[in-house]
Design a protein around this motif. Sequence first.
Motif, mmCIF file in Angstrom:
data_model
loop_
_atom_site.group_PDB
_atom_site.id
_atom_site.type_symbol
_atom_site.label_atom_id
_atom_site.label_comp_id
_atom_site.label_asym_id
_atom_site.label_seq_id
_atom_site.Cartn_x
_atom_site.Cartn_y
_atom_site.Cartn_z
ATOM 1 N N SER A 23 0.824 -1.211 0.000
ATOM 2 C CA SER A 23 0.000 0.000 0.000
ATOM 3 C C SER A 23 0.857 1.260 0.000
ATOM 4 O O SER A 23 0.558 2.224 -0.707
ATOM 5 C CB SER A 23 -0.928 0.006 1.221
ATOM 6 O OG SER A 23 -1.777 -1.099 1.190
ATOM 7 N N VAL A 24 1.927 1.259 0.794
ATOM 8 C CA VAL A 24 2.828 2.415 0.826
ATOM 9 C C VAL A 24 3.466 2.625 -0.548
ATOM 10 O O VAL A 24 3.557 3.755 -1.042
ATOM 11 C CB VAL A 24 3.906 2.233 1.927
ATOM 12 C CG1 VAL A 24 5.012 3.272 1.795
ATOM 13 C CG2 VAL A 24 3.268 2.300 3.299
ATOM 14 N N VAL A 25 3.902 1.524 -1.177
ATOM 15 C CA VAL A 25 4.512 1.617 -2.503
ATOM 16 C C VAL A 25 3.497 2.158 -3.508
ATOM 17 O O VAL A 25 3.813 3.058 -4.310
ATOM 18 C CB VAL A 25 5.073 0.249 -2.959
ATOM 19 C CG1 VAL A 25 5.482 0.272 -4.416
ATOM 20 C CG2 VAL A 25 6.257 -0.145 -2.080
ATOM 21 N N THR A 44 -5.610 5.977 -4.264
ATOM 22 C CA THR A 44 -6.809 5.494 -3.573
ATOM 23 C C THR A 44 -6.585 4.109 -2.979
ATOM 24 O O THR A 44 -6.870 3.867 -1.800
ATOM 25 C CB THR A 44 -8.022 5.478 -4.541
ATOM 26 O OG1 THR A 44 -8.211 6.785 -5.056
ATOM 27 C CG2 THR A 44 -9.267 5.004 -3.827
ATOM 28 N N PHE A 45 -6.071 3.178 -3.795
ATOM 29 C CA PHE A 45 -5.802 1.832 -3.280
ATOM 30 C C PHE A 45 -4.740 1.870 -2.187
ATOM 31 O O PHE A 45 -4.819 1.123 -1.207
ATOM 32 C CB PHE A 45 -5.380 0.884 -4.403
ATOM 33 C CG PHE A 45 -6.526 0.355 -5.204
ATOM 34 C CD1 PHE A 45 -7.603 -0.255 -4.590
ATOM 35 C CD2 PHE A 45 -6.540 0.480 -6.583
ATOM 36 C CE1 PHE A 45 -8.668 -0.743 -5.323
ATOM 37 C CE2 PHE A 45 -7.603 -0.001 -7.330
ATOM 38 C CZ PHE A 45 -8.671 -0.616 -6.705
ATOM 39 N N ILE A 75 -4.782 6.751 -13.495
ATOM 40 C CA ILE A 75 -3.894 5.764 -12.861
ATOM 41 C C ILE A 75 -3.340 6.323 -11.561
ATOM 42 O O ILE A 75 -3.282 5.629 -10.547
ATOM 43 C CB ILE A 75 -2.746 5.355 -13.821
ATOM 44 C CG1 ILE A 75 -3.337 4.601 -15.022
ATOM 45 C CG2 ILE A 75 -1.712 4.507 -13.109
ATOM 46 C CD1 ILE A 75 -2.328 4.268 -16.091
ATOM 47 N N SER A 76 -2.960 7.573 -11.557
ATOM 48 C CA SER A 76 -2.433 8.211 -10.350
ATOM 49 C C SER A 76 -3.473 8.206 -9.231
ATOM 50 O O SER A 76 -3.187 7.836 -8.098
ATOM 51 C CB SER A 76 -2.009 9.642 -10.666
ATOM 52 O OG SER A 76 -1.695 10.341 -9.493
ATOM 53 N N GLY A 78 -5.525 0.553 1.566
ATOM 54 C CA GLY A 78 -4.655 -0.472 2.158
ATOM 55 C C GLY A 78 -4.006 -0.004 3.440
ATOM 56 O O GLY A 78 -3.924 -0.743 4.420
ATOM 57 N N LEU A 79 -3.532 1.234 3.450
ATOM 58 C CA LEU A 79 -2.895 1.780 4.650
ATOM 59 C C LEU A 79 -3.855 1.812 5.828
ATOM 60 O O LEU A 79 -3.522 1.396 6.937
ATOM 61 C CB LEU A 79 -2.375 3.195 4.379
ATOM 62 C CG LEU A 79 -1.079 3.316 3.596
ATOM 63 C CD1 LEU A 79 -0.816 4.762 3.215
ATOM 64 C CD2 LEU A 79 0.079 2.776 4.413
#
Length: 175
Positions: free
Chosen positions: A37-39, A60-61, A54-55, A65-66
């Motif tokens: 998620s961080v990546v 958002t994902f 895409i950005s 995740g974070l």
Amino acid sequence: MESKEFIDDIVTASGGAVIKKKNPRFTVISVVILFISVVLFAVGSTFDESGSFISILLVTFGCIGLITESAGAFIGKYHYVYTVTNKEIDIESFNFGVETLTELTTIQKSSDFGKIDPKELNKASGIKWQVWISRDNKFAATQLYQYRPHSYYPVSPIKRVLPKDTPQLRRLVKG
């Protein structure tokens, strides 16, 4: 849904033979997803076109995740372990009608689980039969609860099942 306190009763009643452990597999998975998620968040926020689809999707994902994995890592999941053999304990609950309470109490005291018809499991409600059984069948215990408005309350003490009766109980649980 059974109360967490009732499930934790087995830890106290076992006299230290059963312990509650944090599940390390969940923690490892959480850390891996957190890293991904961080990546995703970092990659998504470094795009030249800050408004690109895409950005926005990656950020958002990454944020989702974070948030979810950070909470999951702190909350964690627990499981119960029989310390003598270091095997995990399965917890099962079965529902019966209130009219079966006397019969179930007798069966629990005598450990004659062959008298319970597997077809009758979960056909009625009012009485909950909680079963704790280790994966290697070296430990088992049962307890009966009765539903009274808003919750289940114990109507029998926790009964530790002798090792000779545990396989019969396992067959019943597996159905």
